[in-house]
Scaffold this active site. Structure first.
Site, PDB file in Angstrom:
ATOM      1  N   GLY A 192      37.093  27.660  51.550  1.00 51.78           N
ATOM      2  CA  GLY A 192      37.667  27.100  52.769  1.00 51.78           C
ATOM      3  C   GLY A 192      36.918  27.449  54.035  1.00 51.78           C
ATOM      4  O   GLY A 192      36.863  26.650  54.978  1.00 51.78           O
ATOM      5  N   GLY A 214      42.660  29.801  54.449  1.00 48.85           N
ATOM      6  CA  GLY A 214      41.495  28.940  54.228  1.00 48.85           C
ATOM      7  C   GLY A 214      41.645  27.610  54.945  1.00 48.85           C
ATOM      8  O   GLY A 214      42.385  27.476  55.917  1.00 48.85           O
ATOM      9  N   THR A 220      38.319  20.873  48.665  1.00 49.80           N
ATOM     10  CA  THR A 220      38.608  22.015  47.806  1.00 49.80           C
ATOM     11  C   THR A 220      37.357  22.901  47.782  1.00 49.80           C
ATOM     12  O   THR A 220      36.264  22.453  48.112  1.00 49.80           O
ATOM     13  CB  THR A 220      39.022  21.550  46.390  1.00 49.80           C
ATOM     14  OG1 THR A 220      39.398  22.684  45.610  1.00 49.80           O
ATOM     15  CG2 THR A 220      37.925  20.793  45.689  1.00 49.80           C
ATOM     16  N   GLY A 221      37.548  24.150  47.424  1.00 50.02           N
ATOM     17  CA  GLY A 221      36.408  25.073  47.406  1.00 50.02           C
ATOM     18  C   GLY A 221      36.556  26.142  48.469  1.00 50.02           C
ATOM     19  O   GLY A 221      37.663  26.425  48.934  1.00 50.02           O
ATOM     20  N   ARG A 248      44.412  36.296  55.130  1.00 50.97           N
ATOM     21  CA  ARG A 248      43.346  35.274  55.145  1.00 50.97           C
ATOM     22  C   ARG A 248      43.951  33.871  54.927  1.00 50.97           C
ATOM     23  O   ARG A 248      44.764  33.641  54.055  1.00 50.97           O
ATOM     24  CB  ARG A 248      42.327  35.588  54.048  1.00 50.97           C
ATOM     25  CG  ARG A 248      41.186  34.582  53.951  1.00 50.97           C
ATOM     26  CD  ARG A 248      41.458  33.535  52.897  1.00 50.97           C
ATOM     27  NE  ARG A 248      40.330  32.611  52.731  1.00 50.97           N
ATOM     28  CZ  ARG A 248      40.388  31.478  52.054  1.00 50.97           C
ATOM     29  NH1 ARG A 248      41.506  31.126  51.446  1.00 50.97           N
ATOM     30  NH2 ARG A 248      39.345  30.694  51.955  1.00 50.97           N
ATOM     31  N   THR A 292      42.947  24.408  44.236  1.00 47.78           N
ATOM     32  CA  THR A 292      43.815  23.718  45.181  1.00 47.78           C
ATOM     33  C   THR A 292      44.046  22.250  44.838  1.00 47.78           C
ATOM     34  O   THR A 292      43.111  21.562  44.454  1.00 47.78           O
ATOM     35  CB  THR A 292      43.068  23.754  46.541  1.00 47.78           C
ATOM     36  OG1 THR A 292      42.875  25.105  46.876  1.00 47.78           O
ATOM     37  CG2 THR A 292      43.795  23.026  47.624  1.00 47.78           C
TER      38      THR A 292
HETATM   39  C1  SD4 Z   1      40.911  27.968  50.264  1.00 47.23           C
HETATM   40  N1  SD4 Z   1      40.123  25.759  49.802  1.00 47.23           N
HETATM   41  O1  SD4 Z   1      41.886  28.675  50.437  1.00 47.23           O
HETATM   42  C2  SD4 Z   1      41.079  26.756  49.403  1.00 47.23           C
HETATM   43  C3  SD4 Z   1      40.974  27.209  48.000  1.00 47.23           C
HETATM   44  C4  SD4 Z   1      40.275  26.321  47.121  1.00 47.23           C
HETATM   45  O2  SD4 Z   1      38.715  26.165  45.525  1.00 47.23           O
HETATM   46  O3  SD4 Z   1      40.321  25.121  47.202  1.00 47.23           O
HETATM   47  N2  SD4 Z   1      39.528  26.891  46.276  1.00 47.23           N
HETATM   48  O4  SD4 Z   1      39.796  28.228  50.712  1.00 47.23           O
END
Ligand code: SD4
Length: 322
Positions: A235, A211, A232-233, A209, A181
């Protein structure tokens, strides 16, 4: 004493757009003037477009939108916009949000067939009395405002999806090590902040879904009196602690950008120490004084900063060590 630019660069080992190495840690003696910061190494390219606007005295909001559109349009980026990995039914669904200096916010979720969700989110903010539009309604709104419906699944993303389908177990994927992201935060010459966040979400997620990325307060928060933050990560973990809002509120209490990000990560770990070993979460924060910082759960999160010192990639060397 003021550190010279040469000394500073050698200390952090900064790189330019074409450089290879990444730097360590955060930076709290900002160059005066505008700044844009964004997640991951593809943030370098996004920053270039954002900086064209900031450097001319333009508005942070315009810089954010221009920057976020870069990875959205890039078919090689499999976590944002066109070329993004699909959900487990093979359909690309996009999420994005944007916030301006006045506390205005707009968001789109579960949007299909539109390449630039960040721009649709901006229009939700500017042209509707609402904050968030979802799915078909968001798409109708985009088309009514001149956006084209396009196929977003590239051949490469489709091939990767088909490989994933061969596995028998349902397992959505968040890339721990690398590109994800884009969250992008900017401070303009007038001292105003804005932010944006745009993603195709977790690869091969359940259909429907959503996030943290399009959720104001989770994936993004901007308060012009204090600063801005993005995440990020995974969600789900960020939503549980209202992560970006938390980071901004901690900066309001006097935490530095990096310490605020660290505290948000620490809360996630405390809630679920076992799960935290397998996931990645990273926060990025920009104070209204131009200082910035980041903190992540696992090593491997980097971010790009463009200010009067140039466009550089930083490794968030600061990660959770228990
Ligand atoms: C999510 N945070 O959809 C986003 C995706 C993301 O590392 O950043 N992934 O959860």
């Amino acid at each position: 004493m003021k550190t010279s630019r040469r000394k500073f660069l050698s200390k952090v080992g900064a790189v330019t757009l074409t450089g290879a190495a990444v730097t360590n840690t955060s930076f709290s003696a900002p160059a005066p003037g505008p700044v844009v910061i964004s997640t991951w190494n593809f943030g370098l390219e996004a920053n270039v477009e954002a900086w064209k606007i900031l450097n001319k005295g333009g508005r942070a909001l315009d810089a954010i939108e221009a920057g976020a559109r870069v990875p959205e349009a890039d078919p090689k980026n499999t976590t944002v916009g066109y070329g993004g990995a699909p959900d487990r039914e093979g359909i690309v669904t996009l999420d994005a949000c944007i916030m301006d200096e006045k506390g205005g916010c707009g968001s789109v979720v579960f949007l299909e067939g539109i390449k630039h969700p960040i721009s649709v989110a901006r229009l939700v903010m500017e042209k509707t009395p609402h904050v968030m539009l979802a799915g078909e309604g968001a798409q109708q709104f985009a088309i009514a405002n001149g956006f084209k419906k396009e196929k977003l699944l590239t051949k490469e993303s489709e091939a990767a999806y088909k490989e994933w389908l061969k596995k028998s177990k349902y397992e959505p994927i968040v890339n721990i090590e690398n590109h994800d992201t884009i969250g992008i935060l900017a401070l303009d010459a007038a001292g105003n902040l804005s932010g944006g966040c745009t993603t195709s979400g977790m690869a091969y997620k359940m259909r429907g879904r959503i996030g943290d990325s399009p959720i104001i307060g989770a994936g993004l928060f901007v308060d012009n009196e204090v600063g801005a933050a993005t995440a990020t990560g995974v969600g789900e973990e960020v939503i549980r602690v209202a992560g970006s809002h938390l980071v901004v509120e901690l900066m309001r209490q006097g935490y530095s950008p990096e310490d605020a990000c660290k505290e948000a990560v620490t809360r996630i770990v405390k809630k679920n120490p076992d799960k935290s070993k397998q996931i990645q979460v990273g926060f990025l924060a920009l104070h209204r004084n131009g200082s910035f910082g980041a903190y992540c759960l696992q090593p491997g999160f980097n971010y790009a900063v463009y200010n009067g010192d140039g466009n550089r990639l930083f490794d968030s060397g600061s990660h959770y060590k228990g």
